[in-house]
Scaffold this motif. Sequence first.
Motif, PDB file in Angstrom:
ATOM      1  N   TYR A  31       0.879  -1.179   0.000  1.00 27.55           N
ATOM      2  CA  TYR A  31       0.000   0.000   0.000  1.00 27.55           C
ATOM      3  C   TYR A  31       0.907   1.216   0.000  1.00 27.55           C
ATOM      4  CZ  TYR A  31       1.050   1.053   4.863  1.00 27.55           C
ATOM      5  OH  TYR A  31       1.692   1.388   6.019  1.00 27.55           O
ATOM      6  N   PRO A  34      -0.379   8.398   2.179  1.00 26.95           N
ATOM      7  CA  PRO A  34      -1.147   9.384   1.410  1.00 26.95           C
ATOM      8  C   PRO A  34      -0.303  10.155   0.396  1.00 26.95           C
ATOM      9  CG  PRO A  34      -1.779   9.467   3.696  1.00 26.95           C
ATOM     10  CD  PRO A  34      -0.615   8.509   3.619  1.00 26.95           C
ATOM     11  N   PRO A  36      -0.363  13.142  -2.993  1.00 25.05           N
ATOM     12  CA  PRO A  36      -1.146  14.250  -3.555  1.00 25.05           C
ATOM     13  C   PRO A  36      -1.684  13.929  -4.945  1.00 25.05           C
ATOM     14  CG  PRO A  36       1.177  14.714  -3.735  1.00 25.05           C
ATOM     15  CD  PRO A  36       1.079  13.376  -3.068  1.00 25.05           C
ATOM     16  N   ILE A  38      -5.402  12.894  -6.945  1.00 25.68           N
ATOM     17  CA  ILE A  38      -6.860  12.810  -6.823  1.00 25.68           C
ATOM     18  C   ILE A  38      -7.415  11.959  -7.961  1.00 25.68           C
ATOM     19  CG2 ILE A  38      -9.023  14.102  -6.673  1.00 25.68           C
ATOM     20  CD1 ILE A  38      -7.445  16.561  -5.852  1.00 25.68           C
ATOM     21  N   LYS A  59      -7.521   3.966  -2.528  1.00 29.52           N
ATOM     22  CA  LYS A  59      -7.137   4.346  -1.170  1.00 29.52           C
ATOM     23  C   LYS A  59      -5.884   3.607  -0.720  1.00 29.52           C
ATOM     24  CE  LYS A  59     -11.403   6.485   0.178  1.00 29.52           C
ATOM     25  NZ  LYS A  59     -12.729   6.419   0.802  1.00 29.52           N
ATOM     26  N   ARG A  60      -5.739   2.358  -1.122  1.00 32.52           N
ATOM     27  CA  ARG A  60      -4.501   1.640  -0.800  1.00 32.52           C
ATOM     28  C   ARG A  60      -3.305   2.255  -1.513  1.00 32.52           C
ATOM     29  NH1 ARG A  60      -4.634  -4.688   0.290  1.00 32.52           N
ATOM     30  NH2 ARG A  60      -2.423  -4.166   0.128  1.00 32.52           N
ATOM     31  N   HIS A  64      -6.447  10.483  -3.017  1.00 33.85           N
ATOM     32  CA  HIS A  64      -7.722  11.067  -2.616  1.00 33.85           C
ATOM     33  C   HIS A  64      -8.787  10.635  -3.616  1.00 33.85           C
ATOM     34  CE1 HIS A  64      -5.776  13.511   0.331  1.00 33.85           C
ATOM     35  NE2 HIS A  64      -5.050  14.148  -0.552  1.00 33.85           N
ATOM     36  N   VAL A  65      -9.980  10.353  -3.128  1.00 36.89           N
ATOM     37  CA  VAL A  65     -11.034   9.821  -3.992  1.00 36.89           C
ATOM     38  C   VAL A  65     -12.277  10.701  -3.973  1.00 36.89           C
ATOM     39  CG1 VAL A  65     -12.497   7.823  -4.468  1.00 36.89           C
ATOM     40  CG2 VAL A  65     -10.216   7.485  -3.499  1.00 36.89           C
ATOM     41  N   LEU A  66     -12.756  11.066  -5.141  1.00 36.75           N
ATOM     42  CA  LEU A  66     -14.040  11.751  -5.273  1.00 36.75           C
ATOM     43  C   LEU A  66     -15.050  10.773  -5.863  1.00 36.75           C
ATOM     44  CD1 LEU A  66     -12.877  15.151  -6.856  1.00 36.75           C
ATOM     45  CD2 LEU A  66     -13.131  14.591  -4.437  1.00 36.75           C
ATOM     46  N   LEU A  88     -13.511  18.120 -13.958  1.00 41.27           N
ATOM     47  CA  LEU A  88     -12.713  17.325 -13.026  1.00 41.27           C
ATOM     48  C   LEU A  88     -11.221  17.548 -13.257  1.00 41.27           C
ATOM     49  CD1 LEU A  88     -14.718  13.992 -12.917  1.00 41.27           C
ATOM     50  CD2 LEU A  88     -14.598  15.790 -11.185  1.00 41.27           C
ATOM     51  N   GLU A  90      -9.797  20.237 -14.249  1.00 39.25           N
ATOM     52  CA  GLU A  90      -9.418  21.517 -13.646  1.00 39.25           C
ATOM     53  C   GLU A  90      -9.432  21.447 -12.122  1.00 39.25           C
ATOM     54  OE1 GLU A  90      -8.145  23.940 -15.247  1.00 39.25           O
ATOM     55  OE2 GLU A  90      -8.576  23.182 -17.260  1.00 39.25           O
ATOM     56  N   VAL A  91     -10.257  20.548 -11.606  1.00 37.42           N
ATOM     57  CA  VAL A  91     -10.318  20.361 -10.146  1.00 37.42           C
ATOM     58  C   VAL A  91      -9.074  19.603  -9.666  1.00 37.42           C
ATOM     59  CG1 VAL A  91     -11.601  19.060  -8.386  1.00 37.42           C
ATOM     60  CG2 VAL A  91     -12.818  20.629  -9.901  1.00 37.42           C
ATOM     61  N   GLU A 297       6.115  11.927 -10.600  1.00 35.55           N
ATOM     62  CA  GLU A 297       6.785  11.617  -9.351  1.00 35.55           C
ATOM     63  C   GLU A 297       6.574  10.123  -9.060  1.00 35.55           C
ATOM     64  OE1 GLU A 297       7.201  13.855  -5.043  1.00 35.55           O
ATOM     65  OE2 GLU A 297       5.914  14.596  -6.637  1.00 35.55           O
TER      66      GLU A 297
END
Lengths: 306, 306, 306
Positions: A31, A34, A36, A38, A59-60, A64-66, A88, A90-91, A297
């Motif tokens: 896993y 966290p 950066p 999304i 998540k593993r 971040h999940v929307l 999305l 742009e988000v 990265e």
Amino acid sequence: MPHLLTLSDLSIETINDILNKAQEIQMQNLYREPQPVITANLFFEASTRTRFSFEAAEKRLGYHVLNFSAENSSTQKGESLYDTLRTLEEVGVQAAVIRHKQDKYYEDLRDRLSLSIINGGDGCGDHPTQALLDLMTIKQEFSRFDGLTIAIIGDLRHSRVARSDAEVLTRLGARVLLSGPKAWMNETLPGEYVDIDEAVKTADVVMMLRIQHERHNQGMNLSKEDYHKQYGLTLERERLMKPGSIIMHPAPVNRGVEIADELVEAKRSRIFKQINNGVAVRMSVLEWAVNKNEEAEQYEYVAFKR
Amino acid sequence: MPHLLTLSDLSIETINDILNKAQEIQMQNLYREPQPVITANLFFEASTRTRFSFEAAEKRLGYHVLNFSAENSSTQKGESLYDTLRTLEEVGVQAAVIRHKQDKYYEDLRDRLSLSIINGGDGCGDHPTQALLDLMTIKQEFSRFDGLTIAIIGDLRHSRVARSDAEVLTRLGARVLLSGPKAWMNETLPGEYVDIDEAVKTADVVMMLRIQHERHNQGMNLSKEDYHKQYGLTLERERLMKPGSIIMHPAPVNRGVEIADELVEAKRSRIFKQINNGVAVRMSVLEWAVNKNEEAEQYEYVAFKR
Amino acid sequence: MPHLLTLSDLSIETINDILNKAQEIQMQNLYREPQPVITANLFFEASTRTRFSFEAAEKRLGYHVLNFSAENSSTQKGESLYDTLRTLEEVGVQAAVIRHKQDKYYEDLRDRLSLSIINGGDGCGDHPTQALLDLMTIKQEFSRFDGLTIAIIGDLRHSRVARSDAEVLTRLGARVLLSGPKAWMNETLPGEYVDIDEAVKTADVVMMLRIQHERHNQGMNLSKEDYHKQYGLTLERERLMKPGSIIMHPAPVNRGVEIADELVEAKRSRIFKQINNGVAVRMSVLEWAVNKNEEAEQYEYVAFKR
């Protein structure tokens, strides 16, 4: 970033890379802390297992999940899928998992977006991560595809699993047998139509398909009992199976219809193993989509004890 | 991993362990850095506070959370609860919080799963974490249960809070008084039926119950005003309460029905304190379920300033 | 903690602080490691972009996020918004983003809560974070507000964007021109009504508004084509625009109605840039609400490469 729309888009080399990474993730229970990154899950059709599987995978990986369901959204205000995805982007969303009723919903999107689309199932089209987890399950069992016989049985016309699996398995050197009700035959699938008993007897993998009631224009003419007798994996038919052969099913299972209730967790069933493999395969696919390009990265994995 | 289905399953020693840990978590404002643990919240009935309370608890423990609402799921495709949970298990879920309309929905699940089921409320059955947070609230106030008098008043028949609380409070040595409309009496609860004024006058804790309209087969015959006068905690009745006695309610409150609007945040009300205690109790329960066995990895807490 | 209910509540100094921080966040691509902060998004009206924008902002700040949609909640059980928010407060929520159908839903809440309310849109009232992202977009372009001419065109009566923008832009020294169908004129907005061609010709910023069908009591009398010709930004009208002037729209866009399809991603359009700015502005607002007071723990940002 690359899309995953159908398995036909992927070379055998890429498929093997994804499977090998998935196997490593699963063996070492990897896993990530966290990150950066999304991702978004856009499900325009109901789903438990596929959404949860992707969400657990994301998540593993420390993403971040929307989450988005069709009911509570601006698509009600008539927004196009393209505009939603541009939004999305742009988000900050780097990969979007999409399940959609429309076949090939992605056609006019693929060249207009910089985020990665992971197809979570399109209409009666494809379901590439399901096919990958099926491959992973078969590879764990037989360590090869070449020379294997895979019988795909049931609702061939409305199943996106059938399409994705038949195509890639043929490409990988397996022999694909097809069986099921005549009304649901699908001329566009590669493979040889045979009688169900013949299919069950000959196959190394008996892959039963879910009856896709929700994608049928009209109801099935048979009762559940009659379907089971004629086209299902009954207890009697299971006894015809070769030693070492396995049972698969994309789930959710209609117990007692496509397959006898008692066989779902039988010794030769890999149905729940398939689900388990799904998380590892989706982690591998997401990492391929998000982190694969050389400028991205590179994040480190951590192993953890269960 | 252990389940939490009803409080009757837990020894008094275990209950005290859970309460003590919850108190420590609350006093020191503990939380955890992200952990490789996945939990799922499956709410087949509408809920704000219980779901949010569990989700906040899970996130403060550093867990990944999968949320599920009955509307967008394969249960629509006829999947059984067992198959859904087996799926979650394979997806990596270690504990599932479940709220379900059906009494004892967990009966045929408890011995067939390796994930931990935390009952978030079953039909007119139990609501064990609500009972635990009620115990925590009472213990904070009186530092004991033995010798206390607890009056439980209102919709005794449809309340799972009443069942869970009456059982465990009796076991802990408290005297339980019951009061409410005759039509909603519940012979299966331990406790003594008394007149409402008598109950209010005598009790150390006046616990008003929510009218569970959504679980009634037929509407209440009384107007809200008449219910309030006959069975509610009116301003007049509150004046009968003993010095040092407190008001509790599981919430959400029907203000002006079960309890006078002005009393909800009165000095002797612990209604919002109960909600606050809910998060700490649920953190303690989840840690007990997920991390309790000796082989499990032990994670460290961090304290933080608010 | 401070609320953000309307921009009228904020001094110009505070507005500039928020914009400057947002710019810094965007330029340096800042995010935070996980923090022990919980925020909640309560959307009582459908929304994709605003909810996702806030959720992405919250997650990039390292906050835990609780999502709430009106359908699955105790508001169905008749709970007041005040009781819901008091509950969230006890659950540990420090800031709640709320979108609600009712104008000024926050009026009787503002002095009764210790959590911070961030208004995500109230009825036909305000939408302060949209106005802030509009300001950010204009400032990036012109480095000032004083002396600029902003034309706001379309459904002025039902747009909360129009209200929030017209007020703050006037206060910042810009000249506001208004244009649109007579039936949708809004006497309460500051600004001068002019003919649409005049507005388009004169403005540094042509801000087209979305037709808010969902907030109309009756349908629009015009066909889409006629609306576009009379009140929309057509290809012809765009040619009237001054050199260096830009197009804005709060989105989602009704393509071909408020604005010609081809103009949505035209060179002078900032429509998707506005969405991108939204995340940075909301990160800045949330940090202002959650971390601004001196006693609060100050968390560190991290920059990351894309």
